[in-house]
Design a protein around this motif. Structure first.
Motif, PDB file in Angstrom:
ATOM      1  N   ALA A  81       1.542   4.304  -3.460  1.00 21.84           N
ATOM      2  CA  ALA A  81       0.641   6.012  -3.175  1.00 21.84           C
ATOM      3  C   ALA A  81       2.466   6.315  -3.466  1.00 21.84           C
ATOM      4  O   ALA A  81       2.220   7.261  -4.280  1.00 21.84           O
ATOM      5  CB  ALA A  81       0.597   5.233  -2.026  1.00 21.84           C
TER       6      ALA A  81
ATOM      7  N   LYS B 207      -6.815  -2.571  -7.172  1.00 21.26           N
ATOM      8  CA  LYS B 207      -6.698  -3.107  -6.058  1.00 21.26           C
ATOM      9  C   LYS B 207      -8.109  -3.578  -5.438  1.00 21.26           C
ATOM     10  O   LYS B 207      -8.800  -2.181  -5.555  1.00 21.26           O
ATOM     11  CB  LYS B 207      -6.105  -2.012  -5.306  1.00 21.26           C
TER      12      LYS B 207
ATOM     13  N   THR C  34       0.640  -1.422  -0.198  1.00 25.26           N
ATOM     14  CA  THR C  34      -0.122  -0.277   0.051  1.00 25.26           C
ATOM     15  C   THR C  34       1.187   1.591  -0.090  1.00 25.26           C
ATOM     16  O   THR C  34       0.298   2.258  -0.731  1.00 25.26           O
ATOM     17  CB  THR C  34      -0.984  -0.001   1.366  1.00 25.26           C
TER      18      THR C  34
ATOM     19  N   GLN D 188      -5.642   3.703   1.309  1.00 27.45           N
ATOM     20  CA  GLN D 188      -4.449   4.181   0.349  1.00 27.45           C
ATOM     21  C   GLN D 188      -4.068   5.300   1.195  1.00 27.45           C
ATOM     22  O   GLN D 188      -3.874   6.447   1.104  1.00 27.45           O
ATOM     23  CB  GLN D 188      -5.124   4.636  -0.854  1.00 27.45           C
TER      24      GLN D 188
ATOM     25  N   ASN E 118      -8.218   4.710  -8.404  1.00 26.79           N
ATOM     26  CA  ASN E 118      -7.532   3.514  -8.110  1.00 26.79           C
ATOM     27  C   ASN E 118      -6.119   2.734  -9.032  1.00 26.79           C
ATOM     28  O   ASN E 118      -7.432   1.558  -9.406  1.00 26.79           O
ATOM     29  CB  ASN E 118      -8.920   2.737  -7.295  1.00 26.79           C
TER      30      ASN E 118
END
Length: 390
Positions: free
Chosen positions: A13, A51, A9, A57, A47
């Motif tokens: 990002a 995911k 994750t 996020q 997105n």
């Protein structure tokens, strides 16, 4: 420290911006780039990797101070046929329950909409389910309260206020919008605190928060009219301050298109108010404002000044707002809960995709309850609430 299972994750990002900047030609123009056309379309939420929802996020490393070392974001109740998790979340510590309003039912025209209800979930049920989580679907029971018709179209809530639930309503047909106390325990008696402005009905009271001074700030919108269950507005959409001790009520903001969510910084010196004009008469128009503004709160009069833009969500409108003890600002948006630091920098999201989150509330320290229309979700995190209650 982030656990290995969470690193995907964070990496996703942090490389996002550079990944989007790739594939440029010699003139510096991106080739075959695909851009989002709508902030309201749930199929066009941000997105890029597709995911599976829900997930957290991350856009800035400092989001770790919100999440803590072992964050959990889990759907805990779901109803595909009924929008049971809509608005007005209020946590009552004494019983460890979260109260909220269901979404109104809109039958085919010309039948009028059917008013919504107040429901609750016992968070002890949620904790037991999470403690025994094996990855399968969790669906804790939701209980509906039997309240009098005084409470029509409940849309905002905060508290506890002197041990009671503090709700505001949009009103229904000729029944006025109002602010009322509801006993969280049976028989759930209702006490109306305010239902007029010097004899004039409000349009549709949307949301409210208690300031540390003891005064109640609330927003008045036009959404009852645009949804077809209130007469045309007779006053501008405005923000009001109500003193429940003296009964005084006055306008504090009149230059926001459609004021919606409201919240305060931990010290009460900054007010955050969302403008959701992008969802107004005529429906969705993403060229109109969908902003959170910040205001200074006068320490003596509690009047608001120094309006400035604070945050612009990339998905839908910023609906309900909450603030944590670090001053981070949370807003319910089309794609989930978006979180900004006190300077307005986006830190991350509790991403639900098509859930369309109208509101959320802390249910004790480190527990955020998210209302996603047909689903109720819980985030177990490090952040603590800065909500003022009495």
């Amino acid at each position: 420290m982030w656990h290995k299972s969470q690193m995907h994750t964070i990496i996703f990002a942090l490389v996002l911006t550079s990944a989007l900047a790739q594939k440029t030609n010699s003139s510096g123009t991106r080739e075959n780039a695909i851009f989002r056309q709508s902030s309201f379309n749930s199929s066009q939420t941000f997105n890029p990797n597709g995911k599976t929802v829900p997930f957290i996020q991350v856009f800035d490393k400092s989001f770790s101070s919100v999440l803590g070392p072992n964050p959990i974001f889990r759907q805990v109740s779901f109803n595909a046929s009924f929008a049971f998790a809509f608005e007005a979340p209020i946590y009552i510590p004494e019983t460890d329950e979260i109260f909220f309003s269901t979404r109104p039912i809109f039958p085919p025209a010309p039948a009028p909409p059917i008013s919504n209800s107040i429901a609750k979930v016992k968070l002890a049920d949620v904790e037991r389910a999470l403690a025994n989580d094996d990855g399968s679907e969790i669906n804790v029971p939701v209980e509906t309260l039997d309240l009098p018709g005084t409470l029509n179209m409940t849309n905002g809530g905060t508290g506890p206020f002197h041990g009671s639930l503090l709700f505001c309503t949009d009103g229904y047909l000729n029944n006025p919008p109002l602010i009322a106390l509801v006993n969280p325990k049976s028989p759930n008696n209702v006490t109306v605190l305010l239902d007029n402005y010097f004899g004039r009905q409000f349009n549709s009271i949307d949301d409210l928060k208690l300031h540390p001074s003891g005064k109640i700030f609330f927003t008045d919108t036009i959404y009852g009219f645009t949804a077809g269950f209130r007469p045309p507005p007779l006053m501008p959409p405005q923000v009001y301050m109500f003193d429940p001790v003296t009964g005084d009520v006055q306008v504090v903001v009149g230059d926001i298109g459609i004021p919606n969510g409201v919240a305060f910084s931990p010290d009460g010196n900054i007010a955050y108010i969302s403008d959701t004009s992008a969802l107004g008469v005529g429906g969705q128009n993403q060229s109109r404002p969908a902003l959170i503004y910040a205001f200074d709160v006068d320490p003596h009069s509690q009047l608001l000044s120094n309006k400035r833009a604070f945050a612009f969500p990339d998905a839908g409108i910023p609906d309900g707002i909450q603030v944590d003890s670090q001053g981070n600002v949370y807003a319910g948006c089309t794609d989930g809960v978006q979180v900004w630091n006190p300077k307005g920098k986006l830190l991350g999201k509790f991403f639900v995709g098509a859930g369309n989150v109208a509101n959320m509330a802390f249910a004790g320290d480190g527990r955020l309850v998210v209302l996603a229309t047909n689903a109720l979700l819980v985030a177990k995190i490090a952040a603590k609430s800065a909500l003022f209650t009495s």
